[in-house]
Design an enzyme around this catalytic site. Sequence first.
Site, PDB file in Angstrom:
ATOM      1  N   GLY A   1     -20.141  17.931  49.862  1.00 31.90           N
ATOM      2  CA  GLY A   1     -20.188  17.705  48.379  1.00 31.90           C
ATOM      3  C   GLY A   1     -21.610  17.559  47.832  1.00 31.90           C
TER       4      GLY A   1
ATOM      5  N   ASN B   1     -23.637  19.141  46.094  1.00 35.25           N
ATOM      6  CA  ASN B   1     -24.152  19.676  44.980  1.00 35.25           C
ATOM      7  C   ASN B   1     -24.178  18.861  43.717  1.00 35.25           C
ATOM      8  OD1 ASN B   1     -21.392  20.023  45.071  1.00 35.25           O
ATOM      9  ND2 ASN B   1     -21.356  21.432  43.410  1.00 35.25           N
TER      10      ASN B   1
ATOM     11  N   GLY C   1     -24.141  14.399  42.026  1.00 35.87           N
ATOM     12  CA  GLY C   1     -24.127  13.172  42.259  1.00 35.87           C
ATOM     13  C   GLY C   1     -24.548  12.543  43.339  1.00 35.87           C
ATOM     14  N   ILE C   2     -23.923  11.482  43.971  1.00 34.17           N
ATOM     15  CA  ILE C   2     -24.501  11.015  45.322  1.00 34.17           C
ATOM     16  C   ILE C   2     -25.153  11.854  46.278  1.00 34.17           C
ATOM     17  CG2 ILE C   2     -24.002   9.301  47.255  1.00 34.17           C
ATOM     18  CD1 ILE C   2     -22.033   7.847  45.169  1.00 34.17           C
TER      19      ILE C   2
ATOM     20  N   TYR D   1      -5.708   7.257  45.547  1.00 39.00           N
ATOM     21  CA  TYR D   1      -7.144   7.439  45.885  1.00 39.00           C
ATOM     22  C   TYR D   1      -7.537   6.256  46.837  1.00 39.00           C
ATOM     23  CZ  TYR D   1     -12.315   6.756  45.157  1.00 39.00           C
ATOM     24  OH  TYR D   1     -13.362   6.801  45.114  1.00 39.00           O
TER      25      TYR D   1
END
Length: 291
Positions: A20, A22, A24-25, A163
Amino acid sequence: MAWNPSDIPDQSGRTFVITGANGGIGKQTTRALAGKGGTVIMACRNTDAAQRVADRIDGDVRVSALDLADLASIRDFADRTGEIDVLINNAGLMYVPFSRTEDGFETQWGVNHLGHFALTGLLLDRLRDRVVTLSSIAHNQISKLRTDDLNYEHRKYQRNPAYSQAKLSNLMFARELQRRLTESGSSKRSYAVHPGVSATDLFARTETPLDKVSKPFIALVGHSPAKAAESSLFAATMPDADPAVYWGPTWLFGSRGPVRPAPSSTLSKDREVWRRLWEESERLTDVTYKF
């Protein structure tokens, strides 16, 4: 004195896989590690978007296709990946409507936990140093982990508890992995971290009216993606970081602040639940760890 990214030692000769990466963090973590000389493999579902990000980052940054919602994609990625030093399990979904992955898993748990569980197990023999798994302060919002129904087969789906279940699973997985590594005599390490709260695109994908207003509000109480990335960077690069510690910010109930030893729930420390979660994860993914 608080730790900051300028303390990161030179990472030349070290290879990182970041899921992941690409946005944000993950994007900030990629930029910081590449800036210190590391080779970064951006493991992303949307390779076009990832390549656009990679093209704007100086350093050795590569893009490789990975869909954590598809075990076949995870196995293909693992087959294409050689030796690495650090795996950063960063990708995630938050508060999305009910759906199932390609393999029939509830999507939040399937992507956030099971996908990373399978990926880590398949790469473990090529991992030279450590695994960093991102959990969340949301892990403490449930009082029980339903190991008899982790996949929401027999209960009503609620996006917030789902979540929290996924992020609690991330934390327990990281701890159980470290326990098993230590027991086997391995020098490899497993870290659990949390980034605090940051106004990334996670807050704009719930498909509710909150998508339009949550990011500005979160920006007021949380911190920037670059600051949120510091927990991952600390655990991924500091030679003497203690894997027994849950690293993350502690200000404003864990929403922001420098990287420090962070509190976690009593449930997250239950080793019997760690074991049950691990066994169920192996059964569902058909990935068995070899230490």
